[in-house]
Design a protein around this motif. Structure first.
Motif, PDB file in Angstrom:
ATOM      1  N   LEU A  62       0.829  -1.197   0.000  1.00  0.00           N
ATOM      2  CA  LEU A  62       0.000   0.000   0.000  1.00  0.00           C
ATOM      3  C   LEU A  62       0.868   1.254   0.000  1.00  0.00           C
ATOM      4  O   LEU A  62       0.537   2.250  -0.656  1.00  0.00           O
ATOM      5  N   THR A  63       1.971   1.225   0.716  1.00  0.00           N
ATOM      6  CA  THR A  63       2.863   2.381   0.761  1.00  0.00           C
ATOM      7  C   THR A  63       3.407   2.709  -0.619  1.00  0.00           C
ATOM      8  O   THR A  63       3.456   3.875  -1.020  1.00  0.00           O
ATOM      9  N   VAL A  64       3.799   1.675  -1.381  1.00  0.00           N
ATOM     10  CA  VAL A  64       4.298   1.894  -2.742  1.00  0.00           C
ATOM     11  C   VAL A  64       3.194   2.459  -3.628  1.00  0.00           C
ATOM     12  O   VAL A  64       3.397   3.439  -4.361  1.00  0.00           O
ATOM     13  N   ALA A  65       2.006   1.850  -3.557  1.00  0.00           N
ATOM     14  CA  ALA A  65       0.891   2.308  -4.388  1.00  0.00           C
ATOM     15  C   ALA A  65       0.467   3.723  -4.016  1.00  0.00           C
ATOM     16  O   ALA A  65       0.165   4.551  -4.890  1.00  0.00           O
ATOM     17  N   GLN A  66       0.438   4.019  -2.706  1.00  0.00           N
ATOM     18  CA  GLN A  66       0.046   5.351  -2.256  1.00  0.00           C
ATOM     19  C   GLN A  66       1.064   6.402  -2.668  1.00  0.00           C
ATOM     20  O   GLN A  66       0.714   7.552  -2.939  1.00  0.00           O
ATOM     21  N   LEU A  67       2.331   6.020  -2.704  1.00  0.00           N
ATOM     22  CA  LEU A  67       3.358   6.962  -3.147  1.00  0.00           C
ATOM     23  C   LEU A  67       3.085   7.409  -4.581  1.00  0.00           C
ATOM     24  O   LEU A  67       3.198   8.595  -4.904  1.00  0.00           O
ATOM     25  N   ALA A  68       2.695   6.465  -5.429  1.00  0.00           N
ATOM     26  CA  ALA A  68       2.383   6.810  -6.815  1.00  0.00           C
ATOM     27  C   ALA A  68       1.149   7.706  -6.892  1.00  0.00           C
ATOM     28  O   ALA A  68       1.131   8.708  -7.622  1.00  0.00           O
ATOM     29  N   GLY A  69       0.111   7.361  -6.138  1.00  0.00           N
ATOM     30  CA  GLY A  69      -1.113   8.153  -6.170  1.00  0.00           C
ATOM     31  C   GLY A  69      -0.907   9.551  -5.616  1.00  0.00           C
ATOM     32  O   GLY A  69      -1.357  10.542  -6.212  1.00  0.00           O
ATOM     33  N   ASN A  70      -0.230   9.656  -4.481  1.00  0.00           N
ATOM     34  CA  ASN A  70       0.012  10.962  -3.883  1.00  0.00           C
ATOM     35  C   ASN A  70       0.943  11.808  -4.738  1.00  0.00           C
ATOM     36  O   ASN A  70       0.753  13.021  -4.857  1.00  0.00           O
ATOM     37  N   GLY A  71       1.946  11.164  -5.315  1.00  0.00           N
ATOM     38  CA  GLY A  71       2.845  11.898  -6.195  1.00  0.00           C
ATOM     39  C   GLY A  71       2.101  12.484  -7.387  1.00  0.00           C
ATOM     40  O   GLY A  71       2.369  13.627  -7.803  1.00  0.00           O
ATOM     41  N   SER A  72       1.148  11.731  -7.922  1.00  0.00           N
ATOM     42  CA  SER A  72       0.346  12.230  -9.039  1.00  0.00           C
ATOM     43  C   SER A  72      -0.519  13.409  -8.611  1.00  0.00           C
ATOM     44  O   SER A  72      -0.665  14.404  -9.334  1.00  0.00           O
ATOM     45  N   ARG A  73      -1.100  13.324  -7.401  1.00  0.00           N
ATOM     46  CA  ARG A  73      -1.927  14.423  -6.902  1.00  0.00           C
ATOM     47  C   ARG A  73      -1.098  15.686  -6.686  1.00  0.00           C
ATOM     48  O   ARG A  73      -1.561  16.802  -6.948  1.00  0.00           O
ATOM     49  N   VAL A  74       0.142  15.529  -6.227  1.00  0.00           N
ATOM     50  CA  VAL A  74       1.026  16.688  -6.078  1.00  0.00           C
ATOM     51  C   VAL A  74       1.277  17.334  -7.439  1.00  0.00           C
ATOM     52  O   VAL A  74       1.195  18.557  -7.592  1.00  0.00           O
ATOM     53  N   TRP A  75       1.555  16.512  -8.432  1.00  0.00           N
ATOM     54  CA  TRP A  75       1.869  17.033  -9.764  1.00  0.00           C
ATOM     55  C   TRP A  75       0.667  17.764 -10.368  1.00  0.00           C
ATOM     56  O   TRP A  75       0.816  18.875 -10.907  1.00  0.00           O
ATOM     57  N   PHE A  76      -0.516  17.178 -10.257  1.00  0.00           N
ATOM     58  CA  PHE A  76      -1.697  17.782 -10.863  1.00  0.00           C
ATOM     59  C   PHE A  76      -2.115  19.076 -10.160  1.00  0.00           C
ATOM     60  O   PHE A  76      -2.832  19.887 -10.736  1.00  0.00           O
ATOM     61  N   ASN A  77      -1.671  19.252  -8.906  1.00  0.00           N
ATOM     62  CA  ASN A  77      -2.030  20.456  -8.142  1.00  0.00           C
ATOM     63  C   ASN A  77      -0.785  21.247  -7.734  1.00  0.00           C
ATOM     64  O   ASN A  77      -0.816  22.003  -6.764  1.00  0.00           O
ATOM     65  N   ARG A  78       0.298  21.082  -8.471  1.00  0.00           N
ATOM     66  CA  ARG A  78       1.600  21.611  -8.070  1.00  0.00           C
ATOM     67  C   ARG A  78       1.610  23.124  -7.870  1.00  0.00           C
ATOM     68  O   ARG A  78       2.364  23.642  -7.036  1.00  0.00           O
ATOM     69  N   ASP A  79       0.807  23.851  -8.612  1.00  0.00           N
ATOM     70  CA  ASP A  79       0.814  25.307  -8.489  1.00  0.00           C
ATOM     71  C   ASP A  79       0.133  25.799  -7.218  1.00  0.00           C
ATOM     72  O   ASP A  79       0.258  26.980  -6.869  1.00  0.00           O
TER      73      ASP A  79
END
Length: 255
Positions: A62-79
């Motif tokens: 779950l930690t690996v999968a969540q890292l991918a999901g959270n990283g994507s959310r950071v990128w999509f809302n980076r500004d």
């Protein structure tokens, strides 16, 4: 996935292909929820992973999968990410996540899971009685980070626990989603380092988590499209519904 064969794979008519489909679908759905509400995906996905992988492997994967999901959310809302607030949160979360990961390597954690579930339900009542929440100073917010980091290492993800505190800082929509996700990325990276050193994170676990990364990223993208269209009132309602659902899931499955 051959070594990861807990009770779900022993049920009649359930094969590995079906389990993979269930895991991918659940990862996408919960990643979408996380991208809309800012939390909830991890705690709702955890029971699915436990059923398929077993409790100890479930948290690591779950930690690996969540890292991918959270990283994507950071990128999509980076500004819109509040980088200073992420730093304050990380000051408490990083050492606590490392300590929690070390405890996780040997500890039975069902009771703690139920305690967190009860806490989430109480938190909804608290938010309803104090709808604007409590705005914490930086020292107190770092303490919230410490509690979150330690708890996340034990049960995979406790985003709902910190949601009210991020909301109380006046963050909404993309700012809230991106900032909370960035804080989670810091915790997950810390846990992965310790899990690897403690031999909790195996090669097959990493491979399983990475295989689910595209579903996590797709869910994050879908959720971003949804949240951009939600009015503020509906956004907060989604957050509170997610808190109740997450709390109930943890209470029921924490045995």
């Amino acid at each position: 996935m051959r070594r990861l064969r807990p009770w779900l794979l022993l049920l009649p008519g359930v094969n590995t292909v079906l389990v993979v489909v269930v895991m991918v679908a659940a990862t996408f759905a919960t990643a979408t929820l996380s991208a809309v509400a800012g939390f909830g995906g991890g705690v709702l996905l955890l029971p699915v992973f436990v059923a398929v992988l077993g409790a100890r492997d479930a948290v690591a994967v779950l930690t690996v999968a969540q890292l991918a999901g959270n990283g994507s959310r950071v990128w999509f809302n980076r500004d819109e990410v509040d980088r200073r607030l992420v730093g304050v949160f990380a000051a408490g979360a990083v050492p606590a996540a490392a300590a929690g990961a070390l405890v996780f390597a040997a500890a039975p954690l069902a009771a703690l899971t139920r305690v967190i579930g009860v806490f989430l339900l109480v938190m909804v009542v608290w938010r309803r009685r104090r709808p604007h929440g409590v705005r914490l100073d930086d020292a107190a917010f770092a303490a919230v980070g410490a509690v979150s980091g330690f708890g996340s290492a034990l049960v995979g993800s406790i985003g709902p626990l910190v949601a009210p505190f991020f909301l109380a800082r006046g963050l909404l929509r993309g700012a809230y989603i991106g900032t909370e996700a960035a804080a989670a990325v810091v915790m997950h990276l810390t846990k992965l380092v310790v899990f690897g050193a403690a031999a909790v994170l195996t090669t097959s676990g990493v491979a399983t988590g990475l295989a689910l990364a595209p579903a996590s990223a797709a869910g994050a993208w879908t959720g971003k499209k949804i949240v951009d269209r939600l009015p503020a009132g509906a956004f907060v309602a989604v957050v509170e519904v997610g808190l109740v659902a997450s709390g109930l899931v943890l209470v029921v499955t924490g045995g």
